[in-house]
Write an enzyme that holds these catalytic residues in place. Structure first.
Site, PDB file in Angstrom:
ATOM      1  N   ASN A 294       0.961  -1.215   0.022  1.00 26.02           N
ATOM      2  CA  ASN A 294      -0.060  -0.054   0.109  1.00 26.02           C
ATOM      3  C   ASN A 294       0.877   1.013  -0.087  1.00 26.02           C
ATOM      4  O   ASN A 294       2.149   1.048  -0.176  1.00 26.02           O
ATOM      5  CB  ASN A 294      -1.000  -0.099   1.167  1.00 26.02           C
ATOM      6  CG  ASN A 294      -0.089  -0.204   2.613  1.00 26.02           C
ATOM      7  OD1 ASN A 294       1.099   0.221   2.580  1.00 26.02           O
ATOM      8  ND2 ASN A 294      -0.822  -0.610   3.738  1.00 26.02           N
TER       9      ASN A 294
ATOM     10  N   ASP B 106      -9.701  -9.142   0.223  1.00 24.24           N
ATOM     11  CA  ASP B 106      -8.870  -8.145   1.051  1.00 24.24           C
ATOM     12  C   ASP B 106      -8.702  -6.751   0.315  1.00 24.24           C
ATOM     13  O   ASP B 106      -9.009  -5.906   1.265  1.00 24.24           O
ATOM     14  CB  ASP B 106      -7.328  -8.821   1.225  1.00 24.24           C
ATOM     15  CG  ASP B 106      -6.395  -7.996   2.137  1.00 24.24           C
ATOM     16  OD1 ASP B 106      -6.868  -7.809   3.198  1.00 24.24           O
ATOM     17  OD2 ASP B 106      -5.833  -7.122   1.380  1.00 24.24           O
TER      18      ASP B 106
END
Length: 368
Positions: free
Chosen positions: A54, A243
């Protein structure tokens, strides 16, 4: 010691190599008899790259889950084809609860080791550990432990489940313990089917901190790169998408950096074929002071097959935590359930949270 042998058995795994099996697996592999012809362990590794993480540099939980499933798929498929007979591919049926014990970062090497720990007549249990290695300092940390269940499906007939070759146990208790785990997961899988009718509907102009405010959906067309030799989706691909959706829900709710803390049991109710359009939907079900529970539902729509209707393919609960820029846990805005169904799901989520909290405390007491 002989150098590791490069393999390319699973799509998406780069820098993949086999390493010598653990002593227990090596001992089992050296035994005579058809049940011990194939080693019951595997180890793979690869470096984490920017597209795995991320914006904060933490590797996505879905990326880790995908690697875990790839290792499980390799070893279970290899084992199920270890004897003469009809060829098959092992399909993921369930992933037990897994905790993300430590974050993994860009530049670290993930070491994924899997071992077959139990076989029933038609299923294989694989236990997987994930270690992260900082190759600059040499420090290794345990990041994940997971248990996965696979079933072998015939290459000739995708609806035909084949028998699994037995494994050799180093002690008799292992087989009995494995049988208990098998019966428990079988019962839990049946209990999840009652939720298969739930549908997440969009709401216009929702209020902040409500379920509707953060609920999210992702639509994905299943292509060849998503699929196994059978032409249905890899379990790891589905888990990665689940997810991603859960992460979007968590980020929308608290508007901070979020990371996956744990995943409750993921149940795969039905296969998803190539060409299907899948809708992955997530909604907040419960918040504690520092964690968020998100329910994720996967629906498959066989758009090129008029004979089959839309169906529920998978479901799970993901738990996320909110982090500051320094990586420390932050308080989570409390969820505001509005409808009776939302209040009911909130209480169910609270029950799961308290149950897991009590379990962790019970595990910690003997060590004190």
């Amino acid at each position: 010691m002989a150098p590791p042998r490069l393999i390319h058995s699973a799509p998406g795994l780069r820098d993949t190599c086999t390493l010598p099996p653990p002593p227990a697996a090596a001992a089992a592999a050296s035994m005579s008899g058809p049940a011990a012809e194939t080693p019951s362990a595997i180890q793979i590794c690869r470096i984490m790259r920017p597209d795995d993480a991320n914006v904060a540099g933490n590797v996505h939980g879905g990326t880790v889950l995908k690697m875990i499933e790839e290792a499980g798929a390799i070893i279970s498929t290899r084992h199920c084809n270890s004897q003469n007979g009809e060829r098959c591919v092992a399909a993921l049926a369930r992933v037990e609860r897994t905790d993300f014990l430590s974050p993994m970062c860009i530049g670290e090497v993930a070491h994924v080791s899997g071992e077959i720990t139990y076989t029933s007549k038609h299923s294989v249990e694989v236990q997987v550990n994930v270690m992260s290695e900082n190759i600059l300092t040499g420090i290794k940390k345990l990041t994940n432990k997971a248990t996965l269940w696979y079933v072998p499906l015939s290459l000739k007939n995708v609806d035909k489940v084949l028998e699994v070759p037995p494994v050799v146990y180093s002690r008799q208790e292992q087989e009995e313990e494995g049988r208990k785990r098998y019966e428990a997961q079988k019962l839990e899988r049946m209990e999840t089917k009652w939720r298969n009718g739930d549908i997440i509907q969009p709401v216009m102009n929702p209020e902040p901190n409500t379920v509707s405010y953060s609920q999210s959906s992702l639509i994905h067309l299943v292509g060849p790169s998503d699929c196994t030799l059978h032409g249905f989706v890899h379990g790891g691909v589905t888990m990665k998408l689940m997810d991603e959706v859960a992460g979007i829900v968590a980020a929308r709710h608290c508007k901070t950096n979020i990371v996956t803390a744990s995943v409750d049991a993921i149940n795969f109710h039905d296969k998803i074929r190539k060409g299907c359009v899948i809708t992955i939907s997530g909604r907040m079900t419960f918040t504690s002071n520092k964690s968020m529970e998100i329910e994720v539902l996967v629906d498959a729509d066989p758009v090129v097959d008029n004979s089959q209707k839309r169906y529920r393919a998978a479901s799970a609960f993901f738990t996320y935590v909110s982090l500051s820029q320094e990586g420390k846990p932050l308080p989570v805005p409390q969820l505001v359930p509005e409808t009776e169904d939302e209040k009911k799901r909130f209480e169910e989520g609270k029950g799961r949270y308290l149950q897991m909290k009590a379990k962790r405390q019970g595990q910690a007491e003997p060590q004190a």
